[in-house]
Design a protein around this motif. Structure first.
Motif, mmCIF file in Angstrom:
data_model
loop_
_atom_site.group_PDB
_atom_site.id
_atom_site.type_symbol
_atom_site.label_atom_id
_atom_site.label_comp_id
_atom_site.label_asym_id
_atom_site.label_seq_id
_atom_site.Cartn_x
_atom_site.Cartn_y
_atom_site.Cartn_z
ATOM 1 N N VAL A 73 103.547 26.401 2.076
ATOM 2 C CA VAL A 73 102.300 26.184 1.338
ATOM 3 C C VAL A 73 102.161 27.312 0.324
ATOM 4 C CG1 VAL A 73 99.803 25.987 1.507
ATOM 5 C CG2 VAL A 73 101.245 25.096 3.342
ATOM 6 N N ASP A 74 102.132 26.946 -0.952
ATOM 7 C CA ASP A 74 102.049 27.919 -2.057
ATOM 8 C C ASP A 74 103.189 28.929 -2.011
ATOM 9 O OD1 ASP A 74 99.748 26.698 -2.982
ATOM 10 O OD2 ASP A 74 98.443 27.959 -1.742
ATOM 11 N N GLY A 75 104.377 28.479 -1.618
ATOM 12 C CA GLY A 75 105.552 29.339 -1.618
ATOM 13 C C GLY A 75 105.733 30.190 -0.380
ATOM 14 N N THR A 76 104.789 30.170 0.550
ATOM 15 C CA THR A 76 104.908 30.969 1.765
ATOM 16 C C THR A 76 104.858 30.051 2.981
ATOM 17 O OG1 THR A 76 102.523 31.286 1.880
ATOM 18 C CG2 THR A 76 103.784 32.966 0.728
ATOM 19 N N PRO A 77 105.616 30.366 4.024
ATOM 20 C CA PRO A 77 105.559 29.544 5.238
ATOM 21 C C PRO A 77 104.240 29.755 5.985
ATOM 22 C CG PRO A 77 107.108 31.349 5.530
ATOM 23 C CD PRO A 77 106.653 31.398 4.116
ATOM 24 N N LYS A 78 103.657 28.668 6.432
ATOM 25 C CA LYS A 78 102.357 28.717 7.088
ATOM 26 C C LYS A 78 102.285 27.605 8.122
ATOM 27 C CE LYS A 78 97.488 28.539 5.747
ATOM 28 N NZ LYS A 78 96.566 28.258 4.656
ATOM 29 N N ARG A 79 101.566 27.821 9.215
ATOM 30 C CA ARG A 79 101.404 26.790 10.229
ATOM 31 C C ARG A 79 100.254 25.866 9.831
ATOM 32 N NH1 ARG A 79 104.899 26.678 14.226
ATOM 33 N NH2 ARG A 79 105.659 28.638 15.054
ATOM 34 N N VAL A 80 100.532 24.573 9.746
ATOM 35 C CA VAL A 80 99.525 23.588 9.386
ATOM 36 C C VAL A 80 99.581 22.434 10.381
ATOM 37 C CG1 VAL A 80 99.536 24.122 6.919
ATOM 38 C CG2 VAL A 80 101.061 22.371 7.803
ATOM 39 N N TYR A 81 98.493 21.687 10.437
ATOM 40 C CA TYR A 81 98.449 20.465 11.227
ATOM 41 C C TYR A 81 98.728 19.299 10.285
ATOM 42 C CZ TYR A 81 96.329 23.102 15.010
ATOM 43 O OH TYR A 81 96.104 24.007 16.024
ATOM 44 N N ALA A 82 99.779 18.535 10.581
ATOM 45 C CA ALA A 82 100.158 17.415 9.726
ATOM 46 C C ALA A 82 100.408 16.193 10.585
ATOM 47 C CB ALA A 82 101.412 17.753 8.923
ATOM 48 N N CYS A 83 99.989 15.032 10.073
ATOM 49 C CA CYS A 83 100.249 13.785 10.796
ATOM 50 C C CYS A 83 101.712 13.401 10.584
ATOM 51 C CB CYS A 83 99.304 12.680 10.358
ATOM 52 S SG CYS A 83 99.488 12.140 8.660
ATOM 53 N N THR A 84 102.224 12.570 11.473
ATOM 54 C CA THR A 84 103.633 12.220 11.412
ATOM 55 C C THR A 84 103.956 11.352 10.201
ATOM 56 O OG1 THR A 84 103.166 10.423 12.948
ATOM 57 C CG2 THR A 84 104.021 12.453 13.873
ATOM 58 N N ARG A 85 102.982 10.641 9.659
ATOM 59 C CA ARG A 85 103.234 9.858 8.451
ATOM 60 C C ARG A 85 103.490 10.783 7.259
ATOM 61 N NH1 ARG A 85 100.472 4.373 6.883
ATOM 62 N NH2 ARG A 85 101.626 3.922 8.753
ATOM 63 N N CYS A 86 102.739 11.887 7.157
ATOM 64 C CA CYS A 86 102.984 12.852 6.074
ATOM 65 C C CYS A 86 104.340 13.540 6.256
ATOM 66 C CB CYS A 86 101.868 13.889 6.031
ATOM 67 S SG CYS A 86 100.301 13.248 5.445
ATOM 68 N N LEU A 87 104.719 13.824 7.498
ATOM 69 C CA LEU A 87 106.016 14.438 7.751
ATOM 70 C C LEU A 87 107.147 13.483 7.383
ATOM 71 C CD1 LEU A 87 105.361 16.111 11.203
ATOM 72 C CD2 LEU A 87 105.651 17.258 9.027
ATOM 73 N N ARG A 88 106.994 12.212 7.748
ATOM 74 C CA ARG A 88 108.044 11.228 7.526
ATOM 75 C C ARG A 88 108.174 10.853 6.053
ATOM 76 N NH1 ARG A 88 106.575 6.718 11.145
ATOM 77 N NH2 ARG A 88 105.471 5.959 9.325
ATOM 78 N N SER A 89 107.061 10.840 5.322
ATOM 79 C CA SER A 89 107.107 10.425 3.927
ATOM 80 C C SER A 89 107.522 11.557 2.982
ATOM 81 C CB SER A 89 105.742 9.878 3.494
ATOM 82 O OG SER A 89 104.781 10.901 3.535
ATOM 83 N N GLY A 90 107.604 12.772 3.488
ATOM 84 C CA GLY A 90 108.059 13.885 2.656
ATOM 85 C C GLY A 90 106.938 14.612 1.931
ATOM 86 N N LYS A 91 105.690 14.407 2.325
ATOM 87 C CA LYS A 91 104.583 15.127 1.701
ATOM 88 C C LYS A 91 104.541 16.588 2.138
ATOM 89 C CE LYS A 91 101.526 11.169 1.210
ATOM 90 N NZ LYS A 91 100.235 10.582 1.583
ATOM 91 N N VAL A 92 105.216 16.904 3.254
ATOM 92 C CA VAL A 92 105.240 18.257 3.798
ATOM 93 C C VAL A 92 106.674 18.775 3.715
ATOM 94 C CG1 VAL A 92 104.798 19.660 5.837
ATOM 95 C CG2 VAL A 92 103.388 17.670 5.382
ATOM 96 N N THR A 93 106.843 19.976 3.149
ATOM 97 C CA THR A 93 108.170 20.600 3.139
ATOM 98 C C THR A 93 108.210 21.587 4.286
ATOM 99 O OG1 THR A 93 107.357 22.240 1.566
ATOM 100 C CG2 THR A 93 108.493 20.330 0.655
ATOM 101 N N ARG A 94 109.093 21.305 5.237
ATOM 102 C CA ARG A 94 109.198 22.128 6.435
ATOM 103 C C ARG A 94 109.849 23.469 6.108
ATOM 104 N NH1 ARG A 94 108.978 18.866 11.315
ATOM 105 N NH2 ARG A 94 109.195 20.839 12.379
ATOM 106 N N ALA A 95 109.335 24.526 6.724
ATOM 107 C CA ALA A 95 109.932 25.860 6.587
ATOM 108 C C ALA A 95 110.915 26.074 7.736
ATOM 109 C CB ALA A 95 108.854 26.929 6.622
ATOM 110 N N VAL A 96 112.010 26.710 7.449
ATOM 111 C CA VAL A 96 113.050 26.904 8.466
ATOM 112 C C VAL A 96 112.888 28.211 9.179
ATOM 113 C CG1 VAL A 96 115.509 27.112 8.864
ATOM 114 C CG2 VAL A 96 114.648 25.522 7.165
#
Length: 62
Positions: free
Chosen positions: A39-62
């Motif tokens: 989020v804004d270039g920094t890794p952060k813990r957020v609550y996301a629904c699985t539809r947002c995760l599956r559709s690519g709206k969230v970029t996962r941090a490694v």
């Protein structure tokens, strides 16, 4: 706390109807996961629904 930080999806309410047609209130909760996302270039813990995760709206941090 069942609310997606990305799309804002939350609980929805309805009526549960039994076989004898007795009616009671119920709720549907979205499938929320706590993930580490960028989020804004920094890794952060957020609550996301699985539809947002599956559709690519969230970029996962490694």
């Amino acid at each position: 706390m069942a609310k997606c930080d990305i799309c804002g999806k939350g609980v929805s309410f309805g009526i549960q109807v039994s076989h004898s047609h007795k009616r009671s209130n119920r709720m549907w909760k979205p499938n929320i996961k706590r993930v580490k996302a960028v989020v804004d270039g920094t890794p952060k813990r957020v609550y996301a629904c699985t539809r947002c995760l599956r559709s690519g709206k969230v970029t996962r941090a490694v």
